[in-house]
Design a protein around this motif. Structure first.
Motif: not given
Length: 274
Positions: A268-273
């Motif tokens: 969830d923390l890195f999904k927009d990367r």
């Protein structure tokens, strides 16, 4: 919205004008992004934490590797990044100036220059040489726009020369040579901290709290410190968890992952990367 380099640098300078803030030290893009998500206002690199992540000892990586790491962390977060730039990757002032210009080009909002030599027999540059090196860093920053914050470091207490009087003399000389912020890693007592703050006032002071401490943020602020960094402590904490779990695994057991972060949380923390 992503901030420009100039906006990050302006915000970073503003943080040093009043109050006291925590400047945590990530060692890679993932740890930088997580710290960003917690609401910190700025980040600082850790030479030791990054070196360990590559399988090397602290202060053993070449300049090119450090510059690439700085670019990675600047791009990983929208927060200002202060570079732990070791001793400037050069012994003479001209070499330091060249390295500093390259570091400024990575987009960092600040950088520190140490007065350590790496020589166990003579761990600190003579003060006149150290001042010349710091002055060269100042001129290099000014020639590239002047908005990158310069931190002068007196390494006495971490280089085996715990002489407070000499450290203060060095910090005062670095302030006069153009350092915007002063730093004596390794000082620990209230008396030491107060002495350093008073000696370089009104310039801001960075305090290293790299191990468990009874100090609170409010305590440190009351001593007049402007910012607190933790060096490689977060990286060491991560390594501590990894080492403990790996040792259990090496014993043929699979019960060492109780404190592991859930994969869903990390995704969830890195999904927009991209």
């Amino acid at each position: 919205m992503s901030r420009t380099t100039a906006e990050k640098r302006a915000a970073f300078r503003e943080l040093h004008r009043a109050g006291c803030f925590v400047l945590p030290n990530p060692w890679d893009a993932g740890s930088a992004r997580y710290l960003d998500s917690l609401g910190f206002k700025a980040l600082a690199t850790t030479s030791s934490g990054f070196a360990w992540s590559t399988g090397h000892a602290d202060n053993s990586l070449p300049r090119e590797a450090i510059l690439a790491h700085l670019r990675e962390l600047v791009e990983a977060s929208d927060l200002p990044v202060n570079a732990d730039f070791e001793n400037g990757f050069g012994r003479d002032p001209a070499e330091v100036a060249e390295s500093v210009k390259l570091a400024v080009g990575t987009g960092v909002a600040g950088l520190s220059i140490e007065d350590s030599t790496g020589d166990a027999d003579a761990p600190l540059f003579p003060i006149d040489v150290a001042v010349a090196r710091l002055g060269a860093a100042r001129r290099a920053i000014d020639e590239t726009g002047g908005d990158t914050l310069l931190v002068g470091r007196a390494e006495n207490f971490v280089a085996g020369r715990p002489d407070l009087e000499d450290a203060i003399a060095r910090l005062k000389a670095y302030a006069e040579a153009g350092a915007d912020c002063l730093y004596a890693p390794g000082i620990q007592t209230r008396e030491q901290i107060e002495a350093v703050v008073a000696a370089v006032a009104p310039k801001p002071v960075n305090l290293l709290l790299g191990s468990s401490s009874t100090f609170t943020l409010q305590d440190v602020a009351a001593l007049g410190v402007r910012r607190i960094s933790v060096g490689g402590a977060l990286a060491r904490a991560a390594w501590g968890g990894f080492i403990q779990a790996a040792k259990v695994l090496a014993e043929g057991r699979f019960d060492g992952f109780d404190s592991a972060a859930p994969g869903s949380q990390l995704n969830d923390l890195f999904k927009d990367r991209a």
